[in-house]
Motif scaffolding. Structure first.
Motif, PDB file in Angstrom:
ATOM      1  N   THR A  40      24.465 -13.685  33.799  1.00 46.98           N
ATOM      2  CA  THR A  40      22.579 -12.789  32.770  1.00 46.98           C
ATOM      3  C   THR A  40      22.411 -11.512  33.450  1.00 46.98           C
ATOM      4  N   PHE A  41      22.968 -10.642  34.395  1.00 51.95           N
ATOM      5  CA  PHE A  41      22.187  -9.585  34.192  1.00 51.95           C
ATOM      6  C   PHE A  41      23.057  -8.930  33.497  1.00 51.95           C
ATOM      7  N   SER A  42      24.318  -9.060  33.105  1.00 52.41           N
ATOM      8  CA  SER A  42      25.305  -8.065  31.775  1.00 52.41           C
ATOM      9  C   SER A  42      24.753  -8.466  30.250  1.00 52.41           C
ATOM     10  N   ASP A  43      23.875  -9.906  30.527  1.00 52.92           N
ATOM     11  CA  ASP A  43      23.045 -10.312  29.469  1.00 52.92           C
ATOM     12  C   ASP A  43      21.803  -9.312  29.027  1.00 52.92           C
ATOM     13  N   LEU A  44      20.826  -9.815  29.801  1.00 51.01           N
ATOM     14  CA  LEU A  44      20.187  -9.137  29.641  1.00 51.01           C
ATOM     15  C   LEU A  44      20.056  -7.458  29.651  1.00 51.01           C
ATOM     16  N   ARG A  45      20.895  -6.523  30.668  1.00 51.52           N
ATOM     17  CA  ARG A  45      21.391  -5.821  29.953  1.00 51.52           C
ATOM     18  C   ARG A  45      21.341  -4.935  28.583  1.00 51.52           C
ATOM     19  N   LYS A  46      22.191  -6.091  28.162  1.00 54.45           N
ATOM     20  CA  LYS A  46      23.114  -5.566  26.715  1.00 54.45           C
ATOM     21  C   LYS A  46      21.474  -6.263  25.365  1.00 54.45           C
ATOM     22  N   HIS A  47      20.528  -6.691  26.027  1.00 54.81           N
ATOM     23  CA  HIS A  47      19.298  -7.230  24.765  1.00 54.81           C
ATOM     24  C   HIS A  47      18.758  -6.011  25.956  1.00 54.81           C
ATOM     25  N   ILE A  48      18.585  -5.470  26.210  1.00 53.82           N
ATOM     26  CA  ILE A  48      17.326  -3.947  26.777  1.00 53.82           C
ATOM     27  C   ILE A  48      17.909  -2.647  25.750  1.00 53.82           C
ATOM     28  N   GLU A  49      19.287  -2.920  25.617  1.00 51.00           N
ATOM     29  CA  GLU A  49      19.977  -1.780  24.890  1.00 51.00           C
ATOM     30  C   GLU A  49      19.468  -1.715  23.664  1.00 51.00           C
ATOM     31  N   ASN A  50      20.157  -3.115  23.367  1.00 53.38           N
ATOM     32  CA  ASN A  50      19.461  -3.536  22.173  1.00 53.38           C
ATOM     33  C   ASN A  50      18.735  -2.720  21.617  1.00 53.38           C
ATOM     34  N   VAL A  85      13.572 -10.957  40.604  1.00 51.88           N
ATOM     35  CA  VAL A  85      14.546  -9.634  41.312  1.00 51.88           C
ATOM     36  C   VAL A  85      14.806 -10.686  42.600  1.00 51.88           C
ATOM     37  N   GLY A  86      14.518 -11.870  41.958  1.00 50.42           N
ATOM     38  CA  GLY A  86      14.799 -13.373  43.336  1.00 50.42           C
ATOM     39  C   GLY A  86      14.129 -13.268  44.119  1.00 50.42           C
ATOM     40  N   LEU A  87      13.772 -14.480  44.959  1.00 48.98           N
ATOM     41  CA  LEU A  87      12.895 -15.169  45.710  1.00 48.98           C
ATOM     42  C   LEU A  87      11.650 -15.548  45.215  1.00 48.98           C
ATOM     43  N   GLY A  88      11.657 -15.903  43.789  1.00 51.82           N
ATOM     44  CA  GLY A  88      10.709 -16.162  42.934  1.00 51.82           C
ATOM     45  C   GLY A  88       9.752 -14.727  42.258  1.00 51.82           C
ATOM     46  N   PHE A  89       9.981 -13.505  42.914  1.00 50.24           N
ATOM     47  CA  PHE A  89       9.405 -12.774  42.602  1.00 50.24           C
ATOM     48  C   PHE A  89      10.052 -12.181  40.886  1.00 50.24           C
ATOM     49  N   HIS A  90       9.082 -11.417  40.508  1.00 48.26           N
ATOM     50  CA  HIS A  90       9.157 -11.040  38.998  1.00 48.26           C
ATOM     51  C   HIS A  90       8.843  -9.375  39.197  1.00 48.26           C
ATOM     52  N   VAL A  91       9.350  -8.310  39.001  1.00 50.13           N
ATOM     53  CA  VAL A  91       9.134  -6.999  38.731  1.00 50.13           C
ATOM     54  C   VAL A  91       8.980  -6.148  37.178  1.00 50.13           C
ATOM     55  N   GLU A  92       7.841  -5.656  36.829  1.00 45.61           N
ATOM     56  CA  GLU A  92       7.710  -5.204  35.645  1.00 45.61           C
ATOM     57  C   GLU A  92       8.367  -3.537  35.873  1.00 45.61           C
ATOM     58  N   GLU A  97      14.053   2.050  33.855  1.00 49.70           N
ATOM     59  CA  GLU A  97      13.888   1.275  35.122  1.00 49.70           C
ATOM     60  C   GLU A  97      14.860   0.190  34.856  1.00 49.70           C
ATOM     61  N   ALA A  98      14.772  -0.790  34.506  1.00 46.59           N
ATOM     62  CA  ALA A  98      15.130  -1.946  34.497  1.00 46.59           C
ATOM     63  C   ALA A  98      16.597  -1.774  34.770  1.00 46.59           C
ATOM     64  N   LEU A  99      16.517  -1.402  33.791  1.00 43.37           N
ATOM     65  CA  LEU A  99      18.796  -1.111  33.276  1.00 43.37           C
ATOM     66  C   LEU A  99      19.090   0.290  34.346  1.00 43.37           C
ATOM     67  N   ASN A 100      18.135   0.487  35.318  1.00 45.90           N
ATOM     68  CA  ASN A 100      18.571   1.272  36.536  1.00 45.90           C
ATOM     69  C   ASN A 100      18.679   0.377  37.911  1.00 45.90           C
ATOM     70  N   TYR A 101      17.791  -1.162  37.472  1.00 48.35           N
ATOM     71  CA  TYR A 101      17.750  -1.975  38.493  1.00 48.35           C
ATOM     72  C   TYR A 101      19.016  -3.252  38.592  1.00 48.35           C
ATOM     73  N   ILE A 102      19.372  -2.912  37.048  1.00 49.10           N
ATOM     74  CA  ILE A 102      20.783  -3.315  36.476  1.00 49.10           C
ATOM     75  C   ILE A 102      22.131  -3.819  36.725  1.00 49.10           C
ATOM     76  N   LEU A 103      22.039  -2.237  36.459  1.00 47.00           N
ATOM     77  CA  LEU A 103      23.094  -1.783  37.140  1.00 47.00           C
ATOM     78  C   LEU A 103      23.422  -1.590  39.019  1.00 47.00           C
ATOM     79  N   LYS A 105      22.267  -3.787  40.830  1.00 44.60           N
ATOM     80  CA  LYS A 105      22.670  -5.196  41.146  1.00 44.60           C
ATOM     81  C   LYS A 105      23.816  -5.540  40.280  1.00 44.60           C
ATOM     82  N   GLU A 106      23.927  -5.313  39.443  1.00 49.45           N
ATOM     83  CA  GLU A 106      25.987  -5.771  38.870  1.00 49.45           C
ATOM     84  C   GLU A 106      26.936  -5.195  39.538  1.00 49.45           C
TER      85      GLU A 106
END
Length: 151
Positions: A40-50, A85-92, A97-103, A105-106
């Protein structure tokens, strides 16, 4: 075979069936869940990079409302993204920033997968050791070792 050996054999078999096999199934299941998160996180990273590569500023898409029911949605500004980011929380996040977080998390998920893989190997080794104990108890030749089931 005397009662002592039968009792020992029964205890070995019970230990494998009631403890080791369920532990093995659980560890494999947990590792599979982590693999799914990793994908899931790998797919998200690819979509953001795209999105970054193509300089997409707005987007029309279909959103899954649940039970495979989709609705058309329009995103007027794609510069910010909400990440679970887990436990039902979403961060904007911004894209970077998203790519750093995903890195991060991966990397964490990769460590969890490695830990579960070691745990699975340890449980399989324990099963093999108990099967070897059963073989010795039954006084079977080494080439006729019992094979543990492959899960």
């Amino acid at each position: 075979m005397d009662n002592y050996r039968q009792d020992k054999l029964h205890k070995f078999e019970e230990f494998v069936d009631r403890r080791l096999k369920p532990d093995l199934v659980h560890a494999i299941s947990e590792r599979d869940k982590v693999f799914e998160q990793q994908k899931t996180f790998s797919d998200l990273r690819k979509h953001i990079e795209n999105l970054q590569k193509n300089s997409v500023t707005s987007l029309k898409t279909l959103v899954n409302l649940g039970s495979e029911v989709y609705m058309q949605a329009e995103v007027p500004d794609t510069q910010r993204i909400c990440v679970d980011v887990g436990l039902g929380f979403h961060v904007e996040f911004s894209w970077s920033e998203a790519l750093n977080y995903i890195l991060l998390k991966e990397e964490k998920l990769a460590r969890q997968i490695e830990e579960y893989t070691h745990q699975i190997a340890s449980i399989k080794a324990q099963i093999k050791m108990v099967c070897e104990g059963i073989r010795e108890l039954l006084q079977l030749p080494a080439e006729l070792t019992l094979q543990e089931p492959i899960l």
